[in-house]
Design a protein around this motif. Structure first.
Motif, short mmCIF file in Angstrom:
data_model
loop_
_atom_site.label_atom_id
_atom_site.label_comp_id
_atom_site.label_asym_id
_atom_site.label_seq_id
_atom_site.Cartn_x
_atom_site.Cartn_y
_atom_site.Cartn_z
N ASN A 43 0.83 -1.20 0.00
CA ASN A 43 0.00 0.00 0.00
C ASN A 43 0.88 1.26 0.00
O ASN A 43 0.64 2.19 -0.78
N LYS A 44 1.90 1.25 0.83
CA LYS A 44 2.80 2.40 0.92
C LYS A 44 3.56 2.61 -0.38
O LYS A 44 3.82 3.75 -0.80
N MET A 45 3.91 1.52 -1.05
CA MET A 45 4.66 1.60 -2.32
C MET A 45 3.78 2.05 -3.49
O MET A 45 4.30 2.33 -4.57
N GLY A 46 2.49 2.08 -3.31
CA GLY A 46 1.60 2.49 -4.38
C GLY A 46 1.13 1.35 -5.27
O GLY A 46 0.45 1.59 -6.28
N VAL A 47 1.47 0.11 -4.90
CA VAL A 47 1.06 -1.04 -5.73
C VAL A 47 -0.45 -1.25 -5.62
O VAL A 47 -1.13 -1.57 -6.61
N VAL A 48 -1.00 -1.07 -4.42
CA VAL A 48 -2.45 -1.20 -4.25
C VAL A 48 -3.17 -0.17 -5.10
O VAL A 48 -4.16 -0.47 -5.78
N LYS A 49 -2.65 1.05 -5.10
CA LYS A 49 -3.27 2.12 -5.89
C LYS A 49 -3.22 1.80 -7.38
O LYS A 49 -4.15 2.15 -8.14
N ALA A 94 -6.86 -10.59 -4.27
CA ALA A 94 -5.74 -10.79 -3.36
C ALA A 94 -4.47 -10.32 -4.05
O ALA A 94 -4.09 -10.83 -5.11
N LEU A 95 -3.80 -9.35 -3.44
CA LEU A 95 -2.61 -8.74 -4.04
C LEU A 95 -1.45 -8.87 -3.09
O LEU A 95 -1.47 -8.34 -1.98
N GLY A 96 -0.41 -9.59 -3.49
CA GLY A 96 0.76 -9.70 -2.64
C GLY A 96 1.39 -11.07 -2.71
O GLY A 96 1.27 -11.79 -3.71
N GLY A 97 2.07 -11.44 -1.62
CA GLY A 97 2.65 -12.77 -1.50
C GLY A 97 1.68 -13.72 -0.83
O GLY A 97 0.45 -13.53 -0.87
N ILE A 136 -3.33 -12.02 -7.45
CA ILE A 136 -2.28 -11.33 -8.20
C ILE A 136 -0.99 -11.36 -7.37
O ILE A 136 -0.85 -10.60 -6.40
N PRO A 137 -0.05 -12.25 -7.69
CA PRO A 137 1.17 -12.33 -6.90
C PRO A 137 2.12 -11.17 -7.16
O PRO A 137 2.28 -10.72 -8.30
N THR A 138 2.75 -10.68 -6.08
CA THR A 138 3.77 -9.65 -6.21
C THR A 138 5.14 -10.17 -5.77
O THR A 138 6.10 -9.41 -5.68
N THR A 139 5.20 -11.46 -5.47
CA THR A 139 6.47 -12.13 -5.19
C THR A 139 6.54 -13.40 -6.01
O THR A 139 5.51 -14.00 -6.32
N ALA A 140 7.75 -13.80 -6.36
CA ALA A 140 7.95 -15.05 -7.09
C ALA A 140 8.38 -16.09 -6.08
O ALA A 140 9.57 -16.26 -5.82
N GLY A 141 7.39 -16.76 -5.48
CA GLY A 141 7.78 -17.70 -4.44
C GLY A 141 6.69 -18.57 -3.87
O GLY A 141 6.81 -19.79 -3.87
N THR A 142 5.60 -18.00 -3.40
CA THR A 142 4.65 -18.82 -2.65
C THR A 142 3.81 -19.73 -3.54
O THR A 142 3.41 -20.81 -3.11
N GLY A 143 3.49 -19.28 -4.74
CA GLY A 143 2.60 -20.05 -5.60
C GLY A 143 1.17 -20.09 -5.10
O GLY A 143 0.34 -20.85 -5.60
N SER A 144 0.85 -19.25 -4.10
CA SER A 144 -0.49 -19.30 -3.49
C SER A 144 -1.61 -19.01 -4.46
O SER A 144 -2.76 -19.38 -4.22
N THR A 182 10.10 -4.99 -8.34
CA THR A 182 10.50 -4.06 -7.28
C THR A 182 10.72 -4.79 -5.96
O THR A 182 10.87 -4.17 -4.91
N THR A 183 10.76 -6.12 -6.00
CA THR A 183 10.95 -6.92 -4.79
C THR A 183 12.31 -6.64 -4.17
O THR A 183 13.33 -6.68 -4.87
N PRO A 184 12.39 -6.38 -2.86
CA PRO A 184 13.70 -6.23 -2.20
C PRO A 184 14.53 -7.50 -2.32
O PRO A 184 13.98 -8.61 -2.42
#
Length: 381
Positions: A43-49, A94-97, A136-144, A182-184
């Motif tokens: 949300n802070k990064m503006g991805v939600v927006k 659902a947006l994120g990891g 919508i995944p924002t990380t390449a990892g969980t596969g959720s 933009t993943t750390p």
């Protein structure tokens, strides 16, 4: 060979800027109002927006809940469910990891069927289709975005409960590589290893089938060839896309083949010590691979070949794979031992009891007792 069945009960949309298709997906299902479930960082990064702007331009109404935390809790699920019900939304984005997706799946259950999420713990207790869900995944990892699991932390028990039902698989998954670029670095490393562990454990599982093997092998190829490049430079578009797709294939593999001792043991580490899931998996993997080597039927060589990008091997033994995994996690900057992430020996007996409750123990390639789980924790400590 065991008998098996499979299905892909969802539509998966892949490609740069594929999030622009969100309005089309909502209109296809005649959905009127979405609730976006995400986390405070996104949300802070503006991805939600970025997501809500797409909905707004299309004239669609929405609400949002952006308070999901790592290792999300029962309390967070309850709070998000109330927001969803009060908003009058008829679907979830659902947006994120893994954490936002786990919360979204849990909200989808409770908003439809009521009760507490603990009542659905275990396998096949969800009575029917949940609230329509787009992941919508924002990380390449969980596969959720393609799995049938939701993992929620019950803080009253220091326990991660798992809900397993194919009703939880999102109707749509949107894989847009721009969202993972933009993943750390530390997050990319931990999530990337998490995806690798998904592929490895599904590939070695007693419940593996030709279908899950095909998914796992493709995941191993994509992740093995790209994890170093992606962690080194997350803006590399090809590496980002391949890691995202590799994570997805690994998720499909373990949705149907389950996992093993690594994941069974990782969940209590999150419950008791709040160890990030990918980090817990990365630390445990070499120790569990050493333990499982007795049951290897030749698949360790195939895994090694994928991780080494097809370089092959000379005088291969199971230890060759274990050493390569340790080398990889070290290169990615992941801690080597559980002690380094604050785990203490006094909690091992309780964590071992919780680990044994996981269905993943049953499909681990080597049979495992409570005492052996305790010993594995001590070795990884």
């Amino acid at each position: 060979m065991n008998s098996f069945s499979f299905k892909i009960p969802q539509e998966i949309i892949c490609g740069v800027n594929s999030i622009e298709k969100l309005p089309e997906l909502l209109n296809k299902q005649e959905l009127k109002k979405a609730m976006v479930i995400s986390g405070p960082h996104l949300n802070k990064m503006g991805v939600v927006k970025k997501i809500t702007d797409i909905l707004e331009r299309a004239g669609l109404t929405f609400d949002s809940f952006t308070q999901t935390e790592a290792n999300p809790s029962v309390e967070t699920v309850d709070k998000a469910t109330k927001v969803f019900v009060d908003s009058g939304a008829d679907c979830i984005i659902a947006l994120g990891g893994g954490s936002p997706m786990d919360v979204a799946k849990a909200v989808g259950i409770l908003a439809k069927f009521g009760g507490s999420i603990g009542a659905y713990e275990g396998a096949d207790k969800v009575p029917g289709a949940i609230v329509p869900l787009i992941a919508i995944p924002t990380t390449a990892g969980t596969g959720s975005e393609v799995t049938a699991f939701a993992v929620i932390t019950d803080r009253s028990r220091n326990y991660k409960l798992t809900v397993f039902s194919y009703e939880l698989i999102p109707a749509y998954a949107v894989l847009d590589p721009t969202l993972v670029m933009t993943t750390p670095e530390k997050t990319a490393a931990a999530c990337g290893i998490d995806a690798l562990v998904h592929a490895i454990e599904a590939y070695l599982s007693k419940a593996a089938s030709p279908f899950s093997d095909a998914m796992a092998e493709k995941a191993l190829e994509l992740i093995g060839n790209n994890i170093r490049l992606f962690v080194a430079d997350r803006t590399n578009p090809e590496a980002a896309a391949n890691m995202l797709y590799g994570s997805m294939f690994a998720g499909i593999a373990f949705a149907w083949a389950r996992l093993g001792n690594v994941h069974a043991m990782a969940h209590p580490l999150g419950g008791y010590f709040d160890v990030p899931h990918g980090v817990a998996n990365a630390i445990l993997l070499p120790t569990v691979l050493e333990y499982n080597a007795l049951a290897d039927t030749g698949r360790y060589q195939k895994i090694y070949d994928a991780i080494k990008c097809g370089e092959g091997w000379e005088d291969f033994t199971s230890q060759t794979l274990v050493d390569e995994i340790r080398s990889l996690t070290c290169a990615l900057g992941i801690p080597k031992t559980l002690g380094e992430v604050g785990v203490t020996v006094d909690k091992i007996p309780a964590m071992a009891v919780d680990a044994m409750k996981s269905g993943n123990i049953l499909v681990n390639p080597r049979s495992t007792t409570l005492e052996q789980i305790e010993a594995l924790y001590r070795l990884a400590l």
